[in-house]
Design an enzyme around this catalytic site. Structure first.
Site, PDB file in Angstrom:
ATOM      1  N   ASP A 272       0.801  -1.228   0.000  1.00 34.57           N
ATOM      2  CA  ASP A 272       0.000   0.000   0.000  1.00 34.57           C
ATOM      3  C   ASP A 272       0.831   1.275   0.000  1.00 34.57           C
ATOM      4  O   ASP A 272       0.287   2.369  -0.050  1.00 34.57           O
ATOM      5  CB  ASP A 272      -0.918   0.027   1.229  1.00 34.57           C
ATOM      6  CG  ASP A 272      -1.861  -1.155   1.223  1.00 34.57           C
ATOM      7  OD1 ASP A 272      -2.442  -1.438   0.158  1.00 34.57           O
ATOM      8  OD2 ASP A 272      -1.992  -1.812   2.272  1.00 34.57           O
ATOM      9  N   HIS A 273       2.134   1.140   0.147  1.00 34.36           N
ATOM     10  CA  HIS A 273       2.949   2.349   0.300  1.00 34.36           C
ATOM     11  C   HIS A 273       4.077   2.350  -0.724  1.00 34.36           C
ATOM     12  O   HIS A 273       5.193   1.922  -0.420  1.00 34.36           O
ATOM     13  CB  HIS A 273       3.520   2.409   1.735  1.00 34.36           C
ATOM     14  CG  HIS A 273       4.001   3.760   2.134  1.00 34.36           C
ATOM     15  ND1 HIS A 273       5.248   4.223   1.811  1.00 34.36           N
ATOM     16  CD2 HIS A 273       3.402   4.743   2.828  1.00 34.36           C
ATOM     17  CE1 HIS A 273       5.423   5.442   2.305  1.00 34.36           C
ATOM     18  NE2 HIS A 273       4.316   5.786   2.923  1.00 34.36           N
ATOM     19  N   LEU A 274       3.877   2.807  -1.892  1.00 32.85           N
ATOM     20  CA  LEU A 274       2.590   3.242  -2.411  1.00 32.85           C
ATOM     21  C   LEU A 274       2.267   2.378  -3.623  1.00 32.85           C
ATOM     22  O   LEU A 274       3.195   1.898  -4.277  1.00 32.85           O
ATOM     23  CB  LEU A 274       2.665   4.723  -2.854  1.00 32.85           C
ATOM     24  CG  LEU A 274       3.016   5.710  -1.732  1.00 32.85           C
ATOM     25  CD1 LEU A 274       3.568   6.988  -2.311  1.00 32.85           C
ATOM     26  CD2 LEU A 274       1.775   6.005  -0.890  1.00 32.85           C
TER      27      LEU A 274
END
Lengths: 157, 138
Positions: free
Chosen positions: A33-35
């Site tokens: 999720d990052h990123l």
């Protein structure tokens, strides 16, 4: 979830300084999720790695009998991003140590550049201060990490 | 030994770094918690920085005593510090303005004793003591 953000120590001078490394792998959850599409290692986790390196340096001074708790990040400067495939090197130096706590100065680098610098303060917390009856920091993994590094070094000699 | 002004300037720089405040916010009578937003853990950070900045050792509890009254009713009654408690404050915090506090000794005002000026007074005396000790060795 395992909460170990350093892979191993490569240098350790008790009461003075320590150097640990962390290999960043695309397989790590944080990059999902990052990123999305632009994986960068979160600064919060980078600081956790520096703090774990510093915390073990501090804990060793008290023979791991004191609970060393991250209390304050007094200053932090982020200079660059770190990506999967890179190796981070965390170097910390003990600035202050006393009964109540300690301060370290840390630098995180990749091969190419300094990624971040921080000054981190730790407090020594007694179990009864937080309603516990026994030590709660150096109970396993973190302590074993230094032990394993020392075993590796001894094996090479 | 540094002058009073030099000590004050160094204390201001220390507090700017430790508490992340602007130099203009710092006055001699500024309270560390109320005016400058210090939290309990900042007191240890300030001690570390003063030790480094002035090249001295500050014994635990000498500048910022912990748990002065320890809930003892001899020292605190109905939310007010008693006469005996005021005497204890004078002993434990000889650098603080206990006289002003004694005029309205609400326990909730205790943090007002910890001011920028109090730190400076402590350092002045501490540095004088260190200098006297060093000259007697010579």
């Amino acid at each position: 979830m395992r909460w170990i953000w350093i892979d191993c120590f490569v240098e350790f001078e008790p009461g003075r300084r320590a150097k640990a490394i962390k290999n960043l792998s695309q397989a790590e959850d944080c990059f999902r999720d990052h990123l999305p599409g632009y994986p960068i290692f979160p600064v919060s986790l980078l600081l956790e790695g520096l703090a774990q390196t510093g915390g073990i340096l501090v804990g060793e001074v008290g023979n791991f009998q004191r609970n060393v708790v991250l209390a304050k990040i007094s200053s932090v400067q982020v200079h660059a991003e770190a990506y999967p495939g890179q190796q981070l090197e965390y170097e910390v130096e003990l600035l202050d140590y006393r009964e109540e706590g300690a301060t370290v100065r840390g630098i995180a680098r990749t091969e190419a550049q300094i990624v971040a610098e921080a000054e981190i303060m730790f407090a020594h917390v007694r179990p009864d201060q937080i309603g516990l009856h026994e030590n709660f920091v150096f109970t396993g993994e973190l302590k074993k990490l230094l032990g394993f590094t020392r075993w590796q070094q001894a094996s090479k000699q | 030994m540094p002058s009073k002004q030099e000590i004050y300037e160094k204390v201001v720089a220390t507090l700017v770094d430790s508490l992340n405040v602007e130099p203009e916010e710092i006055r001699p009578d500024a309270t560390l918690q109320g005016d400058l937003g210090a939290e309990s853990i900042d007191f240890l950070d300030i001690v570390f920085r003063l030790e480094r900045g002035f090249g001295i050792k500050i014994p635990r509890g000498e500048l910022f005593p912990e748990s002065i009254f320890q809930g003892d009713p001899e020292y605190v009654q109905d939310g007010k510090v008693t006469a005996k408690g005021i005497e204890l404050l004078r002993q434990k915090l000889p650098f603080a303005d206990v006289d002003s506090f004694a005029k309205d000794p609400q326990l909730s005002r205790i943090s007002e004793l910890f001011t920028v000026e109090m730190i400076c007074r402590y350092l002045e005396q501490r540095l004088q003591t260190e200098e006297a000790a060093a000259s007697s060795v010579r």
